[in-house]
Design a protein around this motif. Structure first.
Motif, PDB file in Angstrom:
ATOM      1  N   LEU A   1      42.938  41.626  45.531  1.00  0.00           N
ATOM      2  CA  LEU A   1      42.827  41.372  44.099  1.00  0.00           C
ATOM      3  C   LEU A   1      43.223  39.938  43.738  1.00  0.00           C
ATOM      4  O   LEU A   1      42.827  39.425  42.697  1.00  0.00           O
ATOM      5  N   ARG A   2      44.006  39.299  44.612  1.00  0.00           N
ATOM      6  CA  ARG A   2      44.401  37.921  44.324  1.00  0.00           C
ATOM      7  C   ARG A   2      43.262  36.936  44.561  1.00  0.00           C
ATOM      8  O   ARG A   2      43.085  35.993  43.802  1.00  0.00           O
ATOM      9  N   HIS A   3      42.493  37.141  45.658  1.00  0.00           N
ATOM     10  CA  HIS A   3      41.502  36.118  45.986  1.00  0.00           C
ATOM     11  C   HIS A   3      40.123  36.668  46.350  1.00  0.00           C
ATOM     12  O   HIS A   3      39.178  35.890  46.493  1.00  0.00           O
ATOM     13  N   GLY A   4      39.975  37.972  46.533  1.00  0.00           N
ATOM     14  CA  GLY A   4      38.665  38.547  46.777  1.00  0.00           C
ATOM     15  C   GLY A   4      38.111  38.340  48.166  1.00  0.00           C
ATOM     16  O   GLY A   4      36.964  38.720  48.431  1.00  0.00           O
ATOM     17  N   ASP A   5      38.869  37.781  49.105  1.00  0.00           N
ATOM     18  CA  ASP A   5      38.420  37.567  50.484  1.00  0.00           C
ATOM     19  C   ASP A   5      38.899  38.746  51.327  1.00  0.00           C
ATOM     20  O   ASP A   5      40.091  38.871  51.620  1.00  0.00           O
ATOM     21  N   ASN A   6      37.964  39.615  51.764  1.00  0.00           N
ATOM     22  CA  ASN A   6      38.342  40.852  52.441  1.00  0.00           C
ATOM     23  C   ASN A   6      39.026  40.581  53.779  1.00  0.00           C
ATOM     24  O   ASN A   6      40.070  41.168  54.093  1.00  0.00           O
ATOM     25  N   ARG A   7      38.451  39.706  54.623  1.00  0.00           N
ATOM     26  CA  ARG A   7      39.055  39.425  55.928  1.00  0.00           C
ATOM     27  C   ARG A   7      40.465  38.853  55.774  1.00  0.00           C
ATOM     28  O   ARG A   7      41.397  39.257  56.474  1.00  0.00           O
ATOM     29  N   ARG A   8      40.612  37.940  54.872  1.00  0.00           N
ATOM     30  CA  ARG A   8      41.925  37.342  54.633  1.00  0.00           C
ATOM     31  C   ARG A   8      42.900  38.371  54.083  1.00  0.00           C
ATOM     32  O   ARG A   8      44.084  38.391  54.458  1.00  0.00           O
ATOM     33  N   ALA A   9      42.417  39.260  53.218  1.00  0.00           N
ATOM     34  CA  ALA A   9      43.286  40.294  52.646  1.00  0.00           C
ATOM     35  C   ALA A   9      43.788  41.246  53.723  1.00  0.00           C
ATOM     36  O   ALA A   9      44.958  41.655  53.717  1.00  0.00           O
TER      37      ALA A   9
ATOM     38  N   GLY B   1      34.043  45.582  54.567  1.00  0.00           N
ATOM     39  CA  GLY B   1      33.954  44.489  53.606  1.00  0.00           C
ATOM     40  C   GLY B   1      34.303  44.936  52.189  1.00  0.00           C
ATOM     41  O   GLY B   1      35.263  45.669  51.949  1.00  0.00           O
ATOM     42  N   ARG B   2      33.490  44.499  51.222  1.00  0.00           N
ATOM     43  CA  ARG B   2      33.757  44.820  49.819  1.00  0.00           C
ATOM     44  C   ARG B   2      33.609  46.309  49.524  1.00  0.00           C
ATOM     45  O   ARG B   2      34.084  46.794  48.490  1.00  0.00           O
ATOM     46  N   TYR B   3      32.947  47.040  50.436  1.00  0.00           N
ATOM     47  CA  TYR B   3      32.783  48.480  50.199  1.00  0.00           C
ATOM     48  C   TYR B   3      34.121  49.224  50.283  1.00  0.00           C
ATOM     49  O   TYR B   3      34.211  50.383  49.883  1.00  0.00           O
ATOM     50  N   ASN B   4      35.142  48.568  50.860  1.00  0.00           N
ATOM     51  CA  ASN B   4      36.469  49.192  50.853  1.00  0.00           C
ATOM     52  C   ASN B   4      36.883  49.575  49.439  1.00  0.00           C
ATOM     53  O   ASN B   4      37.512  50.622  49.227  1.00  0.00           O
ATOM     54  N   TRP B   5      36.567  48.726  48.478  1.00  0.00           N
ATOM     55  CA  TRP B   5      37.042  48.918  47.112  1.00  0.00           C
ATOM     56  C   TRP B   5      35.903  49.265  46.145  1.00  0.00           C
ATOM     57  O   TRP B   5      36.050  49.135  44.945  1.00  0.00           O
ATOM     58  N   TRP B   6      34.793  49.725  46.710  1.00  0.00           N
ATOM     59  CA  TRP B   6      33.663  50.136  45.875  1.00  0.00           C
ATOM     60  C   TRP B   6      33.983  51.441  45.165  1.00  0.00           C
ATOM     61  O   TRP B   6      34.569  52.366  45.737  1.00  0.00           O
ATOM     62  N   CYS B   7      33.594  51.514  43.908  1.00  0.00           N
ATOM     63  CA  CYS B   7      33.795  52.735  43.122  1.00  0.00           C
ATOM     64  C   CYS B   7      32.646  52.841  42.123  1.00  0.00           C
ATOM     65  O   CYS B   7      32.393  51.894  41.369  1.00  0.00           O
ATOM     66  N   PRO B   8      31.929  53.961  42.094  1.00  0.00           N
ATOM     67  CA  PRO B   8      30.854  54.115  41.112  1.00  0.00           C
ATOM     68  C   PRO B   8      31.397  53.965  39.692  1.00  0.00           C
ATOM     69  O   PRO B   8      32.525  54.392  39.395  1.00  0.00           O
ATOM     70  N   ALA B   9      30.606  53.393  38.826  1.00  0.00           N
ATOM     71  CA  ALA B   9      31.061  53.149  37.455  1.00  0.00           C
ATOM     72  C   ALA B   9      31.442  54.436  36.754  1.00  0.00           C
ATOM     73  O   ALA B   9      32.451  54.492  36.037  1.00  0.00           O
ATOM     74  N   TRP B  10      30.645  55.494  36.975  1.00  0.00           N
ATOM     75  CA  TRP B  10      30.950  56.762  36.290  1.00  0.00           C
ATOM     76  C   TRP B  10      32.273  57.349  36.777  1.00  0.00           C
ATOM     77  O   TRP B  10      33.039  57.928  36.003  1.00  0.00           O
ATOM     78  N   LEU B  11      32.566  57.187  38.071  1.00  0.00           N
ATOM     79  CA  LEU B  11      33.829  57.687  38.609  1.00  0.00           C
ATOM     80  C   LEU B  11      34.992  56.838  38.121  1.00  0.00           C
ATOM     81  O   LEU B  11      36.071  57.365  37.804  1.00  0.00           O
ATOM     82  N   ASP B  12      34.788  55.534  38.045  1.00  0.00           N
ATOM     83  CA  ASP B  12      35.840  54.639  37.570  1.00  0.00           C
ATOM     84  C   ASP B  12      36.244  54.960  36.138  1.00  0.00           C
ATOM     85  O   ASP B  12      37.410  54.835  35.762  1.00  0.00           O
ATOM     86  N   ARG B  13      35.252  55.391  35.339  1.00  0.00           N
ATOM     87  CA  ARG B  13      35.554  55.704  33.931  1.00  0.00           C
ATOM     88  C   ARG B  13      36.387  56.968  33.787  1.00  0.00           C
ATOM     89  O   ARG B  13      37.206  57.078  32.870  1.00  0.00           O
ATOM     90  N   ILE B  14      36.176  57.951  34.645  1.00  0.00           N
ATOM     91  CA  ILE B  14      36.873  59.236  34.471  1.00  0.00           C
ATOM     92  C   ILE B  14      38.207  59.295  35.216  1.00  0.00           C
ATOM     93  O   ILE B  14      39.034  60.170  34.943  1.00  0.00           O
ATOM     94  N   LEU B  15      38.432  58.373  36.179  1.00  0.00           N
ATOM     95  CA  LEU B  15      39.697  58.404  36.914  1.00  0.00           C
ATOM     96  C   LEU B  15      40.828  57.866  36.046  1.00  0.00           C
ATOM     97  O   LEU B  15      40.676  56.815  35.424  1.00  0.00           O
ATOM     98  N   PRO B  16      41.970  58.562  36.003  1.00  0.00           N
ATOM     99  CA  PRO B  16      43.117  58.031  35.256  1.00  0.00           C
ATOM    100  C   PRO B  16      43.677  56.796  35.948  1.00  0.00           C
ATOM    101  O   PRO B  16      43.527  56.613  37.161  1.00  0.00           O
ATOM    102  N   ASP B  17      44.324  55.933  35.185  1.00  0.00           N
ATOM    103  CA  ASP B  17      44.891  54.701  35.731  1.00  0.00           C
ATOM    104  C   ASP B  17      46.279  54.995  36.286  1.00  0.00           C
ATOM    105  O   ASP B  17      47.263  55.025  35.554  1.00  0.00           O
ATOM    106  N   LEU B  18      46.328  55.224  37.601  1.00  0.00           N
ATOM    107  CA  LEU B  18      47.599  55.526  38.250  1.00  0.00           C
ATOM    108  C   LEU B  18      47.931  54.463  39.293  1.00  0.00           C
ATOM    109  O   LEU B  18      48.375  54.765  40.386  1.00  0.00           O
ATOM    110  N   SER B  19      47.682  53.203  38.973  1.00  0.00           N
ATOM    111  CA  SER B  19      47.906  52.116  39.925  1.00  0.00           C
ATOM    112  C   SER B  19      49.326  52.168  40.479  1.00  0.00           C
ATOM    113  O   SER B  19      50.294  52.347  39.745  1.00  0.00           O
TER     114      SER B  19
END
Length: 745
Positions: A631-639, A704-722
């Motif tokens: 989330l800081r820099h968006g580089d998956n390999r570096r993360a 890669g970026r698919y690690n953090w992929w989330c469908p928009a409809w699922l993202d809307r219904i999931l509660p924010d429990l970060s």
């Protein structure tokens, strides 16, 4: 959730003395209460709806005293110098029988001088004691009193050993030495990890408070529910491991924030918000996995699951309240009493050996993935030879009464005498005329005695109402021999006109338990995997991460079961972990080191639940660090490299602590404890090294970026429990991070 935990941690840090006093008083009060008013423990291994349970229910219906659980105790006599029928020995036996009759709750004592009471050699005999009104949970205490009453025969040189007439739940498991060794090893690891005595003592102290609280609650719960005797050891093993680990994760994060220049209370708040959330979610997965045992269909296993979960709850609560309180009280003195040559700081650029490993893996993910899979497959392959079956006292520790009585019974009356079957026939029509013996009784004895594998069938006995008949059957095989289970199936398969045949006894009960657990295992596994994946989905808002984490945990379980198979089923390490060869085998040098040991059918499912939850701990902590870096820099390999670098040392230290605790319990003589210790230690070691160090980083680089992929409809219904604590930081940074790292469909 991170905001709530941050505020809670800050409050505890500001009122550290109050929080510390409350926890110490609570632990002391619960411990004192459990010592003054100890809750009874249960030896109830009933499995409702099974054939063995039906037989045991009928046994208690009019057959007289001694047929309830804990209602019969046998004392095995052995005269090495001559036959027991010698007049002097016979007189000593009679004096012992008279003394036994005076023990409370004894209603009947059968001397060895009866049909079936003496072995063919006449040197081994049985005193059978029937009890009435005895508290089954105090069977061990009653047995000691009966054994003490047999002192007259010992004075004449006759060995008198009480036989183990109980079930696996009757065993009193005391592990004080193992706990001390585990804590000492954990302290050494913490000293090397932190380099200061004060910092090293914080996880130890919080874990001890957590265990004292949990064990106190479990003991007092014995007044309300049936608590198995194994509950205390499971709670101690798991509670000690996770209690130290959770505090370690929080303390490591706090010290890093202090090094970055944050004020003490700000560092505590940020630690509770970030690492505290990871602790809550990690503990939640362990509790979910243990709670799923409620679906196992085995009451003792069900209770063990949720009772052990209490120790995990206590570990989580002390981590998010007591640890912040201690950190607030100590301030910068958390680094006091520094030890030389230990806990060296990382380089100023923040790099570490684990960061280098992460970069190395990220440059060659396919090769690392292939090699990791090959190694894990090799570790898992022996699991195909896993041998399940009843673990009888023939595998017990030499020198114990249970093992000695087993050996004497086997030598005098054959191996099957240690696991007799109780055949109870429910008669369709009550018997009113007992003389001569009804034809159904003669038919029952003849048919049962003719079953292949039956060494002896006793005389049938009618109950007082004439509605059921019982006879004792001695198989040709020891309880742990798989052929004994075939005898149970054959007797149950008999069709006798006018009667329904049921088979009870230890072997029959364990056979039914194995069948019930085998039927329920797919459902338990499915529920654990599904709920754990759902929890990870809520935590990281990524379906890919949730599914991958569940699969990785199953891989570590395979390695654990492979190790159990190598050590116990294939016998390549049974002697090396301190087990004695089973009774009846030759005592050559090789057989004392390598011999096969069966594993009780309920142990793999219990191990699965515990290990799945524990494995998820490290997954949560690693993913949290990778997610924060991404989330800081968006580089998956570096993360991936940064996440592994920031958590590698602490996860390794945590794993070393947990492995040390579990290995320490292997020293305990009880075979069940050894099996749990080996399985837990191997699984944690594999999970923290091969899986978290190589397999997980390699797969995350490839996804890669698919690690953090989330469908928009699922993202809307999931509660924010970060659980990453972002809301504890600057809001502007949050918006920038969302733009950099978020991936939506």
């Amino acid at each position: 959730m991170s905001g709530l935990l941050g505020r809670l941690g800050g409050w505890c840090a500001r009122r550290g003395a109050v929080v510390l006093a409350l926890w110490v008083l609570l632990a002391a009060a619960l411990t004192a209460g459990s010592l003054l008013f100890p809750g009874p423990v249960s030896n109830n291994v009933a499995i409702p709806g099974t054939d063995a349970q039906r037989a045991h229910d009928l046994m208690r219906d009019g057959f007289g005293p001694g047929y309830d659980r804990g209602g019969t105790v046998q004392i095995v006599l052995y005269s090495a110098d001559g036959p027991l029928i010698d007049e002097r020995r016979k007189s000593a036996v009679q004096r012992a029988v008279d003394a036994i009759r005076r023990v409370p709750h004894v209603t009947e004592v059968l001397t060895p001088y009866r049909i079936g009471g003496l072995a063919p050699s006449l040197q081994i005999g049985l005193i059978t004691v029937r009890l009435e009104g005895n508290d089954a949970s105090r069977l061990a205490e009653t047995t000691r009193a009966l054994s003490a009453a047999a002192e007259p025969v010992r004075r004449l040189g006759i060995e008198a050993v009480p036989a183990d007439s109980g079930t696996p739940a009757d065993k009193e498991i005391k592990t004080g030495a193992s706990e001390v060794i585990g804590v000492a090893c954990a302290l050494l690891v913490l000293l090397f990890a932190f380099g200061t005595l004060v910092a090293a003592m914080i996880p130890i102290f919080t874990a001890l408070v957590s265990i004292a609280t949990g064990l106190g609650v479990i003991s007092l719960l014995g007044h309300l529910v049936d608590v198995p005797k194994q509950a205390s050891i499971m709670a101690t093993m798991i509670g000690l491991g996770v209690g130290i680990d959770y505090a370690l994760f929080l303390l490591s994060r706090h010290r890093k924030l202090l090094d970055d220049g944050l004020a003490v209370h700000d560092a505590v708040r940020r630690t509770a918000a970030g690492s505290g959330g990871a602790v809550v979610f990690a503990g939640g997965t362990v509790i979910i996995a243990l709670s799923a045992l409620l679906l196992g269909g085995f009451p003792m296993l069900q209770t063990l699951g949720w009772i052990t979960g209490i120790s995990v709850v206590c570990a989580v609560l002390t981590s998010i309240t007591l640890v912040p309180a201690l950190l607030g009280l100590l301030g910068h003195r958390v680094d006091a009493l520094r030890l030389p040559l230990a806990g060296r700081r990382r380089p100023a650029d923040g790099s570490s050996g684990w960061t280098g490993l992460g970069r190395w893996v990220s440059r060659r993910p396919w090769r690392v993935l292939a090699l990791s899979v090959a190694v894990l497959a090799a570790l898992t392959a022996p699991a195909l030879a896993l041998k399940l079956g009843p673990l009888d006292e023939g595998y017990g520790d030499r020198g114990t009464d249970a093992r000695r009585s087993y050996e004497l019974m086997q030598a005098g009356f054959g191996p099957g005498s240690n696991g007799p079957l109780v055949v109870v026939a429910d008669l369709r029509e009550p018997v009113t005329d007992r003389e001569p013996a009804p034809a159904v009784l003669r038919t029952l004895k003849e048919r049962v005695g003719a079953v292949e594998g039956v060494a002896h069938a006793g005389e049938p006995v009618l109950n007082s109402a004439g509605t059921a008949v019982m006879l004792q059957v001695v198989p040709e095989f020891a309880p742990s021999d798989p052929r004994a289970l075939e005898v149970v199936k054959a007797v149950r398969g008999l069709r006798i006109e006018g009667a329904s045949v049921h088979v009870g006894g230890e072997v029959a009960g364990m056979a039914d338990a194995g069948a019930r657990i085998a039927d329920r295992t797919p459902m338990v596994v499915g529920v654990v995997v599904l709920l754990s994946a759902l929890l990870l989905l809520l935590a990281f808002r990524s379906p890919v991460v949730a599914v991958k984490a569940a699969l990785m945990n199953l891989v570590s379980l395979g390695a654990a079961f492979g190790a159990l198979s190598l050590v116990f089923s294939l016998g390549l390490g049974s002697g090396l972990v301190g087990m004695d060869p089973p009774a009846g085998v030759d005592m050559s040098y090789l057989t004392t080191l390598f011999f096969s040991v069966p594993i009780d059918s309920y142990i793999p499912l219990m191990l699965f639940a515990v290990l799945f939850g524990l494995s998820m701990d490290y997954e949560v902590f690693l993913l949290t660090a990778v997610r924060q870096a991404y989330l800081r820099h968006g580089d998956n390999r570096r993360a991936v490299a940064e996440g592994l670098g920031s958590t590698g040392r602490v996860i390794t230290s945590a794993a070393l602590i947990m492995v040390s605790v579990f290995v320490a319990f292997i020293a305990y003589p009880d075979p069940m404890v050894k099996i749990f210790g080996v399985g837990l230690a191997v699984a944690v070691a594999v999970d923290a090294t091969i899986i978290r160090g190589f397999l997980v980083p390699a797969t995350m680089v490839l996804l890669g970026r698919y690690n953090w992929w989330c469908p928009a409809w699922l993202d809307r219904i999931l509660p924010d429990l970060s659980i990453e604590g972002h809301d504890e930081e600057d809001p502007g940074e949050d918006r920038e991070r969302d733009l950099v790292g978020a991936t939506r469909a």
